[in-house]
Every structure is written in C-alpha cells, then in structure tokens.
Design a protein around this motif. Structure first.
Motif, PDB file in Angstrom:
ATOM      1  N   ALA B  35       0.832  -1.210   0.000  1.00  0.00           N
ATOM      2  CA  ALA B  35       0.000   0.000   0.000  1.00  0.00           C
ATOM      3  C   ALA B  35       0.862   1.255   0.000  1.00  0.00           C
ATOM      4  N   SER B  36       1.922   1.249   0.801  1.00  0.00           N
ATOM      5  CA  SER B  36       2.769   2.453   0.877  1.00  0.00           C
ATOM      6  C   SER B  36       3.530   2.660  -0.424  1.00  0.00           C
ATOM      7  N   ARG B  37       3.899   1.567  -1.097  1.00  0.00           N
ATOM      8  CA  ARG B  37       4.606   1.712  -2.370  1.00  0.00           C
ATOM      9  C   ARG B  37       3.673   2.263  -3.444  1.00  0.00           C
ATOM     10  N   ILE B  38       2.419   1.811  -3.433  1.00  0.00           N
ATOM     11  CA  ILE B  38       1.452   2.334  -4.416  1.00  0.00           C
ATOM     12  C   ILE B  38       1.190   3.807  -4.141  1.00  0.00           C
ATOM     13  N   THR B  39       0.987   4.137  -2.882  1.00  0.00           N
ATOM     14  CA  THR B  39       0.708   5.525  -2.503  1.00  0.00           C
ATOM     15  C   THR B  39       1.864   6.448  -2.879  1.00  0.00           C
ATOM     16  N   ALA B  40       3.091   5.935  -2.750  1.00  0.00           N
ATOM     17  CA  ALA B  40       4.279   6.747  -3.055  1.00  0.00           C
ATOM     18  C   ALA B  40       4.682   6.643  -4.528  1.00  0.00           C
ATOM     19  N   SER B  41       3.820   5.974  -5.324  1.00  0.00           N
ATOM     20  CA  SER B  41       4.092   5.783  -6.768  1.00  0.00           C
ATOM     21  C   SER B  41       5.438   5.096  -7.012  1.00  0.00           C
ATOM     22  N   GLN B  42       5.780   4.156  -6.138  1.00  0.00           N
ATOM     23  CA  GLN B  42       7.036   3.405  -6.307  1.00  0.00           C
ATOM     24  C   GLN B  42       6.738   2.000  -6.849  1.00  0.00           C
ATOM     25  N   THR B  43       6.050   1.988  -7.994  1.00  0.00           N
ATOM     26  CA  THR B  43       5.628   0.690  -8.539  1.00  0.00           C
ATOM     27  C   THR B  43       6.179   0.442  -9.947  1.00  0.00           C
ATOM     28  N   GLN B  44       7.195   1.241 -10.330  1.00  0.00           N
ATOM     29  CA  GLN B  44       7.735   1.101 -11.691  1.00  0.00           C
ATOM     30  C   GLN B  44       8.284  -0.301 -11.941  1.00  0.00           C
ATOM     31  N   ASN B  45       8.904  -0.873 -10.944  1.00  0.00           N
ATOM     32  CA  ASN B  45       9.503  -2.204 -11.120  1.00  0.00           C
ATOM     33  C   ASN B  45       8.681  -3.302 -10.464  1.00  0.00           C
ATOM     34  N   LEU B  46       7.398  -3.010 -10.383  1.00  0.00           N
ATOM     35  CA  LEU B  46       6.515  -3.925  -9.664  1.00  0.00           C
ATOM     36  C   LEU B  46       5.310  -4.268 -10.531  1.00  0.00           C
ATOM     37  N   LEU B  47       4.991  -5.549 -10.575  1.00  0.00           N
ATOM     38  CA  LEU B  47       3.796  -5.991 -11.296  1.00  0.00           C
ATOM     39  C   LEU B  47       2.870  -6.641 -10.271  1.00  0.00           C
ATOM     40  N   ILE B  48       1.638  -6.141 -10.193  1.00  0.00           N
ATOM     41  CA  ILE B  48       0.676  -6.666  -9.219  1.00  0.00           C
ATOM     42  C   ILE B  48      -0.414  -7.419  -9.973  1.00  0.00           C
ATOM     43  N   LEU B  49      -0.572  -8.689  -9.640  1.00  0.00           N
ATOM     44  CA  LEU B  49      -1.529  -9.534 -10.364  1.00  0.00           C
ATOM     45  C   LEU B  49      -2.597 -10.076  -9.425  1.00  0.00           C
ATOM     46  N   SER B  50      -3.851  -9.895  -9.806  1.00  0.00           N
ATOM     47  CA  SER B  50      -4.939 -10.508  -9.049  1.00  0.00           C
ATOM     48  C   SER B  50      -5.220 -11.891  -9.622  1.00  0.00           C
ATOM     49  N   VAL B  51      -5.132 -12.896  -8.778  1.00  0.00           N
ATOM     50  CA  VAL B  51      -5.417 -14.268  -9.222  1.00  0.00           C
ATOM     51  C   VAL B  51      -6.661 -14.787  -8.491  1.00  0.00           C
ATOM     52  N   GLY B  52      -7.497 -13.834  -8.018  1.00  0.00           N
ATOM     53  CA  GLY B  52      -8.711 -14.182  -7.290  1.00  0.00           C
ATOM     54  C   GLY B  52      -9.950 -13.622  -7.960  1.00  0.00           C
ATOM     55  N   PRO B  53     -11.018 -13.401  -7.166  1.00  0.00           N
ATOM     56  CA  PRO B  53     -12.305 -13.013  -7.741  1.00  0.00           C
ATOM     57  C   PRO B  53     -12.352 -11.611  -8.336  1.00  0.00           C
ATOM     58  N   ASP B  54     -11.527 -10.680  -7.841  1.00  0.00           N
ATOM     59  CA  ASP B  54     -11.625  -9.312  -8.349  1.00  0.00           C
ATOM     60  C   ASP B  54     -10.316  -8.561  -8.096  1.00  0.00           C
ATOM     61  N   ALA B  55      -9.933  -7.753  -9.097  1.00  0.00           N
ATOM     62  CA  ALA B  55      -8.695  -6.972  -8.976  1.00  0.00           C
ATOM     63  C   ALA B  55      -8.996  -5.643  -8.297  1.00  0.00           C
ATOM     64  N   VAL B  56      -9.122  -5.672  -6.993  1.00  0.00           N
ATOM     65  CA  VAL B  56      -9.517  -4.470  -6.264  1.00  0.00           C
ATOM     66  C   VAL B  56      -8.333  -3.544  -5.955  1.00  0.00           C
ATOM     67  N   ILE B  57      -7.110  -4.067  -6.010  1.00  0.00           N
ATOM     68  CA  ILE B  57      -5.949  -3.235  -5.665  1.00  0.00           C
ATOM     69  C   ILE B  57      -5.585  -2.333  -6.845  1.00  0.00           C
ATOM     70  N   LYS B  58      -5.402  -1.076  -6.550  1.00  0.00           N
ATOM     71  CA  LYS B  58      -5.121  -0.079  -7.577  1.00  0.00           C
ATOM     72  C   LYS B  58      -3.894  -0.477  -8.406  1.00  0.00           C
ATOM     73  N   GLY B  59      -4.067  -0.466  -9.698  1.00  0.00           N
ATOM     74  CA  GLY B  59      -2.954  -0.758 -10.596  1.00  0.00           C
ATOM     75  C   GLY B  59      -2.719  -2.235 -10.842  1.00  0.00           C
ATOM     76  N   SER B  60      -3.536  -3.086 -10.260  1.00  0.00           N
ATOM     77  CA  SER B  60      -3.312  -4.528 -10.452  1.00  0.00           C
ATOM     78  C   SER B  60      -3.996  -5.029 -11.718  1.00  0.00           C
ATOM     79  N   VAL B  61      -3.462  -6.124 -12.216  1.00  0.00           N
ATOM     80  CA  VAL B  61      -3.978  -6.731 -13.447  1.00  0.00           C
ATOM     81  C   VAL B  61      -4.872  -7.914 -13.065  1.00  0.00           C
ATOM     82  N   ASP B  62      -6.054  -7.971 -13.682  1.00  0.00           N
ATOM     83  CA  ASP B  62      -7.023  -9.021 -13.359  1.00  0.00           C
ATOM     84  C   ASP B  62      -6.777 -10.261 -14.210  1.00  0.00           C
ATOM     85  N   ILE B  63      -6.168 -11.273 -13.592  1.00  0.00           N
ATOM     86  CA  ILE B  63      -5.925 -12.541 -14.301  1.00  0.00           C
ATOM     87  C   ILE B  63      -7.146 -13.454 -14.185  1.00  0.00           C
TER      88      ILE B  63
END
Lengths: 168, 140
Positions: B35-63
C-alpha cells in the motif's frame, strides 16, 4: 486445566461471537438486489417467514462445500416448513462476475431465491450486515428481527427446527 | 485431559507446519508495504496480479481465479514477455491461505517460469478486512 480449556474454547469461537453481538436482536436491514433472472427481490417481501440469509459466493470454496447440507435442510429436514410457507432461504452472493454466479447456482441446483448486486466485497449489503468473511449467515424471525447469526451444520438445523416448531 | 490438549495443539498448528508451500516466508509481502509503495508511486519495477475473484488493488492486473486451468494459462501467457528480474506480487484475498484455491497454482507458475522476485501478498483473512477496510489504494 479448566481455565485453559475455557480460554481455548473462547479463542476458537472469537470470530463467531463478533458477528452475533452486532446483529442479533436488531431488525434485519432490508436487502434488495437483482435475481439471476433480472428483477430485484427484497428480504422484506419474505416477511412472515423465518428466513435463513445465506451469504456466499461462487469464489468461496467453504461456501460451496456448505451448499449440499443446505439443500438437504431445504428439501428434506425442513421441507414441510418450506411447503407451508413458514421458512425460506435467501441466497445473497458477493460475486463480482454475473456469469460465474449464475453458473454456480445452476451447478449447485439450489432451489431457493438468490440475489446479488455483483459488487464483491464492496457490496453495501456486506457493509450493512458487517460481513468480515464467508461463509456467513443470519436467521431472521417472522417479525423481521435477527435471531441468530453464523450457525452451521447441526447447530443450524437444530435452531431452525426449534424456531419453526415452537410457532405451530 | 493432557492428551486432549495435545491433540488440540496439533490441530491448531497443523496449517502452520503441516505442509510445504510453494513460497517461502521471505516471499510474503505485508499489505501495508504494498500500500505504501502504491501511494508513493514506487511501482515502476513492480507488477501486481490478481489471481482471485476481483482486482480491487489499484494498478493490479485481473488474471482471474487461478483455480481454473484457463486462468493459469492466461497467467502464463501474460508473464511470457515480463522480465524475470521484475518483482511480481500476486494476491487473491477470497479467504485465509489455508482455504484459498487460487494462490498455490499461481505461485507455482511464478516459480516454474523463473521469477526471481516472486511475492505473495500476505492476506491473513480476506481482501476486505486486510485491504479495503484499511482504505489502502483500490479501484473505485
């Protein structure tokens, strides 16, 4: 030793007690949401019956595991009360995807009414009922008050039987 | 009585050490860290993947839920062009880890494809309690 056992029991049941404290004894907040066929259905339209609100989702494995037991309850153990109009189950799903929701109902063959606003954990219904996890359920009396919460298995069957028989 | 207590202790501890998981404790990422990395926009080298029912996290990809093989294949296809050096965080949040059918197939894919910085979001209960209720960055 007795103290230790009491502590362990309380620790095990802590999550259950949390839900019951906030809901039981209060009027059940109304629920209005679309059915799989489209038109909305309200909990208030079932007033006069004892209603088991089953909160579930097609993505919730423990919820799916519980459905056959609920079917046995509905079609066998409590079927006389379903037929005379004094008992109903209302399935409230926290699904997000309509297709998954409808397909799960078809696959499970659950015959009771189902509703969902398809908003996952952001559903206002989940917030109103203070849901913290699934599966969860609430039992609503004929007068529309919550009389129990989070009962499962034999405890659920026994409670419903006692309620339904006592009002005959 | 002592025997009963011993059984209870074993039962309670079983999920902790009863089976080996595809991730190590060091690969778990605390929600507050993400959460703190997303808030601080420190996600350039980060890939967030939802592998569940819904991609609720900001910037995550819905698999989609990776209990379904079709979504496992979707995950593999998605990851094909992703650098193995990239930090990849997967999350589900349907339920506690011991009941979740999605995180293990997904994490095995990360391991098999050789992602060196594979992470699993450490969600003890579910995405509502451990993310949404804390007002961490989420999709509106």
């Amino acid at each position: 030793m007795k103290k230790i056992l009491v502590f362990l029991t309380a620790w095990t049941l802590a999550g259950v007690a949390q839900g019951q404290e906030t809901l039981v004894g209060k009027p059940a907040p109304d629920i209005t949401a679309p059915t799989p066929a489209g038109p909305a259905l309200s909990l208030s339209s079932l007033r006069g019956k004892v209603v088991l609100i089953d909160f579930w989702a097609s993505w919730c494995a423990p919820c799916l595991q519980e459905q056959p037991a609920l079917k046995t309850l509905y079609r066998q153990q409590l079927n006389e009360f379903v037929r005379d109009g004094s008992f109903e189950i209302l399935g409230v799903s926290l699904d997000k995807n309509r297709e998954n929701w409808v397909r799960a109902i078809e696959r499970l063959g659950t015959p009771w009414p189902q509703v969902s606003d398809l908003k996952f954990w952001k559903s206002p219904i989940a917030k109103t009922y203070g849901l913290e996890g699934l599966p969860f359920n609430v039992i609503v009396s004929r007068s529309g008050h919550v009389i129990a919460a989070d009962l499962h298995g034999d405890a659920l069957r026994d409670f419903l039987l006692q309620q339904l028989r006592s009002h005959r | 009585m002592r025997y009963a207590l011993l059984l209870f202790a074993l039962f309670a501890a079983a999920p902790v050490f009863g089976q080996s998981e595809p991730w190590t404790p060091a690969q778990l990422m605390k929600p507050e860290v993400l959460a703190s990395r997303i808030t601080a926009s420190q996600t350039q080298n980060l890939l967030i993947l939802s592998v569940g029912p819904d991609a609720v996290i900001k910037g995550s990809v819905d698999i989609g839920p990776t209990r379904d093989q079709a979504n496992v294949e979707k995950l593999k296809t998605y990851l094909k062009t992703v650098s193995r050096e990239k930090e990849v965080v997967i999350y589900c949040g349907c339920c506690p880890f011991d009941k979740c059918p999605n995180i293990r197939p997904a994490f095995r894919v990360l391991n098999e494809m050789g992602f060196k910085k594979a992470r699993l979001l450490d969600i003890p209960k579910n995405i509502k309690v451990n993310w949404l209720d804390k007002d961490y960055p989420s999709v509106d």
